[in-house]
Design a protein around this motif. Structure first.
Motif, PDB file in Angstrom:
ATOM      1  N   VAL A   1       0.835  -1.203   0.000  1.00 39.31           N
ATOM      2  CA  VAL A   1       0.000   0.000   0.000  1.00 39.31           C
ATOM      3  C   VAL A   1       0.875   1.260   0.000  1.00 39.31           C
ATOM      4  CG1 VAL A   1      -1.644   1.351   1.378  1.00 39.31           C
ATOM      5  CG2 VAL A   1      -2.013  -1.088   1.055  1.00 39.31           C
ATOM      6  N   GLN A   2       1.917   1.285   0.832  1.00 39.25           N
ATOM      7  CA  GLN A   2       2.797   2.455   0.896  1.00 39.25           C
ATOM      8  C   GLN A   2       3.478   2.689  -0.449  1.00 39.25           C
ATOM      9  OE1 GLN A   2       3.065   4.756   3.165  1.00 39.25           O
ATOM     10  NE2 GLN A   2       1.545   3.681   4.379  1.00 39.25           N
ATOM     11  N   LEU A   3       3.909   1.602  -1.070  1.00 39.74           N
ATOM     12  CA  LEU A   3       4.592   1.702  -2.365  1.00 39.74           C
ATOM     13  C   LEU A   3       3.660   2.310  -3.409  1.00 39.74           C
ATOM     14  CD1 LEU A   3       7.107   0.965  -4.060  1.00 39.74           C
ATOM     15  CD2 LEU A   3       6.092  -1.271  -4.462  1.00 39.74           C
ATOM     16  N   ARG A   4       2.425   1.789  -3.453  1.00 40.41           N
ATOM     17  CA  ARG A   4       1.470   2.277  -4.456  1.00 40.41           C
ATOM     18  C   ARG A   4       1.109   3.729  -4.223  1.00 40.41           C
ATOM     19  NH1 ARG A   4      -3.437  -1.534  -4.352  1.00 40.41           N
ATOM     20  NH2 ARG A   4      -4.310   0.284  -5.392  1.00 40.41           N
ATOM     21  N   ARG A   5       1.002   4.111  -2.958  1.00 42.88           N
ATOM     22  CA  ARG A   5       0.618   5.473  -2.611  1.00 42.88           C
ATOM     23  C   ARG A   5       1.645   6.486  -3.124  1.00 42.88           C
ATOM     24  NH1 ARG A   5      -1.715   5.120   3.288  1.00 42.88           N
ATOM     25  NH2 ARG A   5      -3.517   4.143   2.346  1.00 42.88           N
ATOM     26  N   ALA A   6       2.906   6.069  -3.123  1.00 42.48           N
ATOM     27  CA  ALA A   6       3.986   6.987  -3.481  1.00 42.48           C
ATOM     28  C   ALA A   6       4.130   7.154  -4.994  1.00 42.48           C
ATOM     29  CB  ALA A   6       5.294   6.469  -2.886  1.00 42.48           C
ATOM     30  N   LEU A   7       3.373   6.398  -5.761  1.00 41.68           N
ATOM     31  CA  LEU A   7       3.598   6.368  -7.203  1.00 41.68           C
ATOM     32  C   LEU A   7       2.517   7.109  -7.988  1.00 41.68           C
ATOM     33  CD1 LEU A   7       4.438   2.563  -7.380  1.00 41.68           C
ATOM     34  CD2 LEU A   7       6.068   4.461  -7.330  1.00 41.68           C
ATOM     35  N   GLY A   8       2.880   7.486  -9.218  1.00 38.82           N
ATOM     36  CA  GLY A   8       1.886   8.026 -10.137  1.00 38.82           C
ATOM     37  C   GLY A   8       1.049   6.886 -10.701  1.00 38.82           C
ATOM     38  N   LEU A   9       0.073   7.234 -11.513  1.00 32.54           N
ATOM     39  CA  LEU A   9      -0.885   6.219 -11.958  1.00 32.54           C
ATOM     40  C   LEU A   9      -0.244   5.053 -12.694  1.00 32.54           C
ATOM     41  CD1 LEU A   9      -3.960   5.489 -12.191  1.00 32.54           C
ATOM     42  CD2 LEU A   9      -3.711   6.225 -14.539  1.00 32.54           C
ATOM     43  N   ARG A  10       0.654   5.364 -13.652  1.00 33.65           N
ATOM     44  CA  ARG A  10       1.206   4.264 -14.445  1.00 33.65           C
ATOM     45  C   ARG A  10       1.983   3.285 -13.583  1.00 33.65           C
ATOM     46  NH1 ARG A  10       3.957   6.964 -19.662  1.00 33.65           N
ATOM     47  NH2 ARG A  10       4.849   8.221 -18.019  1.00 33.65           N
ATOM     48  N   LEU A  11       2.825   3.823 -12.696  1.00 32.58           N
ATOM     49  CA  LEU A  11       3.604   2.933 -11.836  1.00 32.58           C
ATOM     50  C   LEU A  11       2.701   2.186 -10.850  1.00 32.58           C
ATOM     51  CD1 LEU A  11       6.869   4.944 -11.155  1.00 32.58           C
ATOM     52  CD2 LEU A  11       6.689   2.676 -12.153  1.00 32.58           C
ATOM     53  N   GLU A  12       1.666   2.878 -10.390  1.00 33.95           N
ATOM     54  CA  GLU A  12       0.744   2.196  -9.468  1.00 33.95           C
ATOM     55  C   GLU A  12       0.073   1.016 -10.181  1.00 33.95           C
ATOM     56  OE1 GLU A  12      -2.050   4.488  -7.216  1.00 33.95           O
ATOM     57  OE2 GLU A  12      -2.980   2.669  -6.449  1.00 33.95           O
ATOM     58  N   LEU A  13      -0.327   1.231 -11.425  1.00 36.26           N
ATOM     59  CA  LEU A  13      -0.961   0.133 -12.168  1.00 36.26           C
ATOM     60  C   LEU A  13       0.024  -1.008 -12.415  1.00 36.26           C
ATOM     61  CD1 LEU A  13      -3.245   1.952 -14.784  1.00 36.26           C
ATOM     62  CD2 LEU A  13      -3.914   0.844 -12.639  1.00 36.26           C
ATOM     63  N   MET A  14       1.294  -0.658 -12.614  1.00 38.59           N
ATOM     64  CA  MET A  14       2.302  -1.708 -12.820  1.00 38.59           C
ATOM     65  C   MET A  14       2.441  -2.569 -11.560  1.00 38.59           C
ATOM     66  SD  MET A  14       5.101   0.535 -14.894  1.00 38.59           S
ATOM     67  CE  MET A  14       6.403  -0.699 -14.928  1.00 38.59           C
ATOM     68  N   VAL A  15       2.474  -1.912 -10.398  1.00 42.13           N
ATOM     69  CA  VAL A  15       2.571  -2.652  -9.131  1.00 42.13           C
ATOM     70  C   VAL A  15       1.300  -3.477  -8.911  1.00 42.13           C
ATOM     71  CG1 VAL A  15       2.758  -2.418  -6.619  1.00 42.13           C
ATOM     72  CG2 VAL A  15       4.156  -0.978  -8.112  1.00 42.13           C
ATOM     73  N   LEU A  16       0.164  -2.846  -9.219  1.00 48.36           N
ATOM     74  CA  LEU A  16      -1.115  -3.529  -9.053  1.00 48.36           C
ATOM     75  C   LEU A  16      -1.204  -4.763  -9.956  1.00 48.36           C
ATOM     76  CD1 LEU A  16      -3.733  -3.255  -7.501  1.00 48.36           C
ATOM     77  CD2 LEU A  16      -4.588  -1.704  -9.260  1.00 48.36           C
ATOM     78  N   LEU A  17      -0.694  -4.641 -11.167  1.00 49.00           N
ATOM     79  CA  LEU A  17      -0.746  -5.775 -12.097  1.00 49.00           C
ATOM     80  C   LEU A  17       0.058  -6.963 -11.578  1.00 49.00           C
ATOM     81  CD1 LEU A  17      -0.790  -4.315 -15.707  1.00 49.00           C
ATOM     82  CD2 LEU A  17      -2.103  -6.287 -14.902  1.00 49.00           C
ATOM     83  N   ILE A  18       1.152  -6.672 -10.886  1.00 45.39           N
ATOM     84  CA  ILE A  18       1.922  -7.766 -10.289  1.00 45.39           C
ATOM     85  C   ILE A  18       1.045  -8.510  -9.280  1.00 45.39           C
ATOM     86  CG2 ILE A  18       3.833  -8.254  -8.689  1.00 45.39           C
ATOM     87  CD1 ILE A  18       5.448  -6.117 -10.179  1.00 45.39           C
ATOM     88  N   ALA A  19       0.352  -7.732  -8.437  1.00 45.90           N
ATOM     89  CA  ALA A  19      -0.529  -8.355  -7.435  1.00 45.90           C
ATOM     90  C   ALA A  19      -1.645  -9.144  -8.111  1.00 45.90           C
ATOM     91  CB  ALA A  19      -1.115  -7.284  -6.530  1.00 45.90           C
ATOM     92  N   GLU A  20      -2.182  -8.600  -9.196  1.00 48.15           N
ATOM     93  CA  GLU A  20      -3.294  -9.278  -9.887  1.00 48.15           C
ATOM     94  C   GLU A  20      -2.834 -10.603 -10.511  1.00 48.15           C
ATOM     95  OE1 GLU A  20      -6.299  -8.260  -9.631  1.00 48.15           O
ATOM     96  OE2 GLU A  20      -6.528  -6.117  -9.955  1.00 48.15           O
ATOM     97  N   VAL A  21      -1.642 -10.597 -11.086  1.00 46.66           N
ATOM     98  CA  VAL A  21      -1.141 -11.812 -11.732  1.00 46.66           C
ATOM     99  C   VAL A  21      -0.845 -12.890 -10.676  1.00 46.66           C
ATOM    100  CG1 VAL A  21       0.811 -12.757 -13.042  1.00 46.66           C
ATOM    101  CG2 VAL A  21      -0.280 -10.656 -13.802  1.00 46.66           C
TER     102      VAL A  21
END
Ligand SMILES: [Fe+2]
Ligand SMILES: [Fe+2]
Length: 241
Positions: free
Chosen positions: A98-118
């Motif tokens: 959550v902390q990592l995603r919060r610190a990022l802009g949208l594209r990077l947040e989606l990249m981190v989120l996609l890792i979790a989704e996969v």
């Protein structure tokens, strides 16, 4: 693909769909129960950070996507309850995420989120196929069906964002991030995976194979023309990195 329509139809379907038969109870191996507890925490975010970076139709679709994730948290909480296991309030791996995603802009947040989704895709498939308990199978199958939609949803948003040499560097960094996240998951959930009949290597291979398809779908690290953006320019989210 009109994602807003897709999520809207699914939300309507969910409203009229009967609940799983919670009363029948569930039998969960202790290692699997601990693992499900951690995934339950991971599913329970409010999505406020992601919503704040989106606007227009995309924001509406993101709101429905967040509602699906919250429904996963609810289903897993009910499953734990049915098995006589309590939920947990927090887990360090989720706090870092959550902390990592919060610190990022949208594209990077989606990249981190996609890792979790996969990772989630492979996990819920393992849960569905690795237990005999009918209620657990039912809950895992419902969540899996949603996660199958989440991956292409995020891929569509990122499609064409990383082309040419930049894309190759992004793909490299993305794979490194995935490797780190996967190592944590394998350490944390290895014994549960074994109970589900899956070795750590088999789980990792499944995640890596699906992730390579994400890179292809996003067109990351590849040359050549990108297809038309699925989101119109006016609806593109603010806060791009
Ligand atoms: Fe989920
Ligand atoms: Fe998801």
């Amino acid at each position: 693909m009109d994602w807003l329509e897709e999520f809207t139809v699914e939300a309507q379907r969910r409203q009229v769909r009967p609940e799983p038969e919670w009363d029948r109870g569930a039998r969960l191996d202790p290692a699997v129960a601990r693992s499900v507890q951690r995934f339950q925490v991971g599913e329970s975010g409010d999505g406020a950070n992601l919503l704040a970076k989106a606007d227009g139709r995309y924001q509406e679709a993101v709101a429905l996507f967040v509602a699906e994730e919250q429904n996963h948290a609810r289903l897993l909480a009910r499953l734990l309850e049915a098995s006589g296991t309590t939920t947990i309030d927090a887990h360090w791996s989720d706090a870092v995420f959550v902390q990592l995603r919060r610190a990022l802009g949208l594209r990077l947040e989606l990249m981190v989120l996609l890792i979790a989704e996969v990772v989630a895709l492979r996990y819920y498939r393992a849960l569905r196929d690795g237990v005999d308990d009918p209620l657990t199978r039912e809950v895992a199958a419902r969540i899996l069906a949603d996660e199958e939609r989440h991956v292409p949803f995020h891929c569509d948003r990122l499609h064409g964002e990383f082309g040419g040499p930049t894309g190759k560097a992004v793909a490299f960094g993305w794979r490194v991030l995935l490797a780190g996240a996967l190592a944590v998951v394998l350490l944390d959930h290895g014994s549960a995976l074994r109970k589900l009949g899956l070795t750590r290597i088999a789980f990792a291979a499944g995640v890596l194979e699906r992730f390579e398809r994400v890179l292809v779908d996003v067109h990351c690290g590849r040359n050549g023309p990108a297809r038309v953006r699925p989101w119109p320019r006016r609806a593109r989210p603010r806060g791009l990195v």
